[in-house]
Design a protein around this motif. Structure first.
Motif, PDB file in Angstrom:
ATOM      1  N   GLY B  37       0.823  -1.195   0.000  1.00 28.91           N
ATOM      2  CA  GLY B  37       0.000   0.000   0.000  1.00 28.91           C
ATOM      3  C   GLY B  37       0.862   1.251   0.000  1.00 28.91           C
ATOM      4  N   ALA B 108       0.447  -2.921  11.500  1.00 31.29           N
ATOM      5  CA  ALA B 108      -0.449  -4.064  11.440  1.00 31.29           C
ATOM      6  C   ALA B 108       0.290  -5.373  11.645  1.00 31.29           C
ATOM      7  CB  ALA B 108      -1.176  -4.077  10.117  1.00 31.29           C
ATOM      8  N   GLY B 131       0.698   7.103   8.804  1.00 32.26           N
ATOM      9  CA  GLY B 131      -0.447   6.924   7.927  1.00 32.26           C
ATOM     10  C   GLY B 131      -0.482   5.503   7.430  1.00 32.26           C
ATOM     11  N   CYS B 132      -1.676   5.026   7.090  1.00 33.32           N
ATOM     12  CA  CYS B 132      -1.750   3.650   6.615  1.00 33.32           C
ATOM     13  C   CYS B 132      -2.673   3.556   5.426  1.00 33.32           C
ATOM     14  CB  CYS B 132      -2.251   2.737   7.722  1.00 33.32           C
ATOM     15  SG  CYS B 132      -2.439   1.027   7.159  1.00 33.32           S
TER      16      CYS B 132
HETATM   17  S1  SF4 Z   1       1.321   1.262   6.778  1.00 31.40           S
HETATM   18 FE1  SF4 Z   1      -0.514   0.321   5.958  1.00 31.40          FE
HETATM   19  S2  SF4 Z   1      -0.245   0.494   3.730  1.00 31.40           S
HETATM   20 FE2  SF4 Z   1       1.752   0.821   4.649  1.00 31.40          FE
HETATM   21  S3  SF4 Z   1       2.725  -1.171   4.659  1.00 31.40           S
HETATM   22 FE3  SF4 Z   1       1.689  -0.947   6.643  1.00 31.40          FE
HETATM   23  S4  SF4 Z   1      -0.299  -1.881   6.347  1.00 31.40           S
HETATM   24 FE4  SF4 Z   1       0.560  -1.523   4.311  1.00 31.40          FE
END
Ligand code: SF4
Lengths: 307, 175
Positions: B37, B108, B131-132
Motif C-alpha cells: 500500500g 499491522a 499513515g496507513c
Molecule cells: S502502513 Fe498500511 S499500507 Fe503501509 S505497509 Fe503498513 S499496512 Fe501496508
C-alpha cells in the motif's frame, strides 16, 4: 599576451567553465521541456547545478575488487575528451578555437571517448549490473557510431573539406537539411543514441539494470560523467546545427538553432518508450546505416560526375 | 586575519554545500516487508500529478547515487540484512525516511513471528511519515520538513532504538 589568450580560451571562454555551465543549462532545458510535455512542472532552473555541486561534495565510494586507479581516472578522461572536442567546434557562433585539416574526425572520436570510458568504467567493477550496462553501452556505440559518422560526412563531401570551420562556412549559404534530409534525421537520432536519451536508454535502464555502467559510481566520478554528458550534448547540438541548419554564424543563430533541435529531441524523448538493445541495433543497421549509405553514395556520384 | 579569511571561506563553502544538498535530494525506495500500500503511494507521489522533480527529487535505482533512503513496511527478519546492506552502500551524507505506520512501529504486523519491528529498530531514522498508507501530500510534507531542517541546521539527531545495529551481523547470528 598570446599565452594568456590561450589559457582564457581553454579554461574560461569558450572552452572550460562557460562550456560546463552551458552544458548544465542545456540539460535543464532538456529536462524542463520533457517535463512540460509530460504535463509536469519540471525542475527549477538551477537543478543540474545543484545536482553537480551536491555530487562533488559527497563521499566517493571506491568499491572492493576494482582497479582503484582506473576507477578514479576514467571520469576525468571522459570529461577531458568531451571538453577537448569542443575546441574544434564553432561554439556560441564563434570561430572554433583550434582547427586543422581533418578535425571533424578527431572531434567525433573525442566525443566517443566518453562512451568508451563509461563502458570501461562498467567493465572495471564486479557488479553484474555494471557489466550488463557496459556491454549494452558498447553495443550501442557500435550500432550508432557508423551511421552518425556517415551522416556528418555528407556535408563534408559537398563542402569538399574535412575541416569543421570550412564545412560550417559552406553550410551558412546552403540549408543542407533540405538537400540531405536523411542525413539530418540520422544525425539527430544518432545524437540521441550517443547521449543515451530515451528511447535509446537501454544502457542505463533504471527499471532493469539499476543504473547501467555507472551503478558503482558515487560522488565525484558520477558528477564528472554528468558534466561530460552535458558538454557532449552542447557539442553534438552545435555540430548538427552548424552542418544542417544553415550554420551558426552569430550567437543568436547558435542559441536559436540549437534550442530548436533540443525541442525536437525532447519531443522524441517524451514520445517514445525504451527500445530493447537488439531493437536499437536493428534500427540502426537495418534502416539508419542503409539509408544514410545510399544518400552518401548518391552524394559522391553527384559531386564526382554531375556537379 | 589569515584565520578569519579561512573561516569565511569555510562558511561560504558550507553554505553552498548545504544549498546543493537541500535542493537535490535523490531518493531510493526500499520495501522491507510492506503490504505494498505504501509503495503504491510513493509511486503516486512520483507521478506527474505531484511531480517531485519540482523539489529536485529524482528516484535513483542505485544506492550509490542516492541521498535519501525511503523505507516502507516493517522490517522482516529476511529483509533486515538487505536493508542494512543498502544503507551501508549509500555514500555519506545520507538520510532515512520511514513511510507508513508499519515502518514507524511495525503497525499491522507488530508482533508477528517474522517481524523485527519498525525501521528504527535497524537503521537511524531522520523523518517519520505516519499513515496507513500516508497520502502523497503527507510524504511530500515529510520530505520537505526533512529538507527544511537540513537547511536551518535544526536537524534532530537520527533516532535509533538499538544503537549500533546498523552493522551487518557476522555469521552465527540468525537474525
Ligand atoms: S502502513 Fe498500511 S499500507 Fe503501509 S505497509 Fe503498513 S499496512 Fe501496508
Amino acid at each position: 599576451m598570446n599565452t594568456l589568450t590561450t589559457i582564457i580560451t581553454l579554461l574560461i571562454f569558450p572552452g572550460g567553465l562557460c562550456l560546463l555551465l552551458l552544458g548544465l543549462a542545456y540539460e535543464w532545458v532538456d529536462r524542463k521541456l520533457v517535463a512540460r510535455l509530460q504535463n509536469r512542472v519540471g525542475p527549477r532552473w538551477f537543478q543540474p547545478l545543484a545536482d553537480t555541486i551536491k555530487l562533488l561534495a559527497k563521499e566517493e565510494v571506491v568499491p572492493e575488487n576494482v582497479q582503484a586507479r582506473l576507477f578514479t581516472v576514467l571520469p576525468v578522461i571522459a570529461l577531458a575528451g568531451a571538453l577537448t572536442s569542443a575546441l574544434y567546434v564553432p561554439l556560441f557562433g564563434l570561430k572554433p578555437a583550434y582547427s586543422f585539416e581533418g578535425d571533424l574526425i578527431v572531434a567525433i572520436y573525442l566525443l566517443s571517448l566518453l562512451t568508451l570510458c563509461t563502458g570501461l568504467a562498467g567493465a572495471n567493477t564486479y557488479n553484474r549490473f555494471s557489466l550488463i550496462g557496459a556491454t549494452r553501452t558498447l553495443t550501442q556505440l557500435f550500432s550508432y557510431e557508423a551511421p552518425f559518422l556517415l551522416a556528418l560526412f555528407g556535408p563534408a563531401i559537398v563542402a569538399g573539406s574535412w575541416k569543421i570551420s570550412e564545412i560550417a562556412g559552406y553550410a551558412e549559404s546552403h540549408w543542407l537539411v533540405l538537400t540531405q534530409p536523411v542525413g539530418f534525421i540520422v544525425a539527430l537520432i544518432g545524437l540521441m543514441g550517443k547521449l543515451e536519451l530515451p528511447p535509446f536508454d537501454a544502457p542505463e535502464a533504471e527499471t532493469e539494470i539499476v543504473a547501467g555502467a555507472l551503478t558503482e559510481y558515487s560522488g565525484r566520478g558520477l558528477a564528472l560523467f554528468h558534466l561530460g554528458k552535458g558538454v557532449e550534448l552542447v557539442v553534438g547540438l552545435t555540430l548538427v546545427a552548424a552542418f544542417y541548419l544553415g550554420g551558426v554564424a552569430n550567437p543568436l543563430a547558435f542559441f536559436v538553432k540549437t534550442l530548436v533541435i533540443l525541442l525536437g529531441l525532447a519531443g522524441l524523448q517524451a514520445l517514445f518508450t525504451r527500445l530493447r538493445i537488439e531493437q536499437t541495433v536493428g534500427l540502426w543497421w537495418r534502416y539508419g546505416a542503409l539509408l544514410v549509405l545510399v544518400q552518401f553514395l548518391a552524394l559522391i556520384v553527384w559531386e564526382g560526375w554531375v556537379a | 586575519m589569515q584565520n578569519n579569511q579561512g573561516n569565511l571561506w569555510q562558511n561560504v563553502m558550507d553554505q553552498v554545500k548545504t544549498w546543493a544538498r537541500v535542493n537535490s535530494p535523490w531518493a531510493i525506495h526500499f520495501n522491507s516487508g510492506s503490504c505494498n500500500g505504501c509503495d503504491i503511494e510513493i509511486l503516486a507521489t512520483l507521478t506527474p500529478r505531484y511531480d517531485m522533480e519540482r523539489f529536485g527529487v529524482k528516484l535513483q535505482g542505485s544506492p550509490r547515487h542516492a541521498d535519501i533512503l525511503i523505507c516502507t513496511g516493517p522490517v522482516t527478519r529476511q529483509a533486515r540484512e538487505r536493508l542494512i546492506r543498502i544503507y551501508e552502500q549509500m555514500p555519506e551524507p545520507k538520510f532515512v525516511v520511514a513511510v507508513g505506520s508499519c515502518a514507524l512501529s511495525g503497525g499491522a504486523f507488530q508482533g508477528c513471528y517474522n517481524v523485527e519491528g519498525g525501521i528504527d529498530q535497524v537503521l537511524p531514522v531522520n523523518a517519520y511519515v505516519p499513515g496507513c498508507p500516508p497520502r502523497p501530500e503527507a510524504i511530500i510534507d515529510g520530505l520537505v520538513k526533512l529538507l527544511q531542517a537540513l537547511d536551518n541546521g535544526t536537524m534532530p539527531e537520527p533516532i535509533t532504538l538499538k544503537p549500533g545495529v546498523a552493522v551487518p551481523s557476522k555469521s552465527g547470528n540468525p537474525a
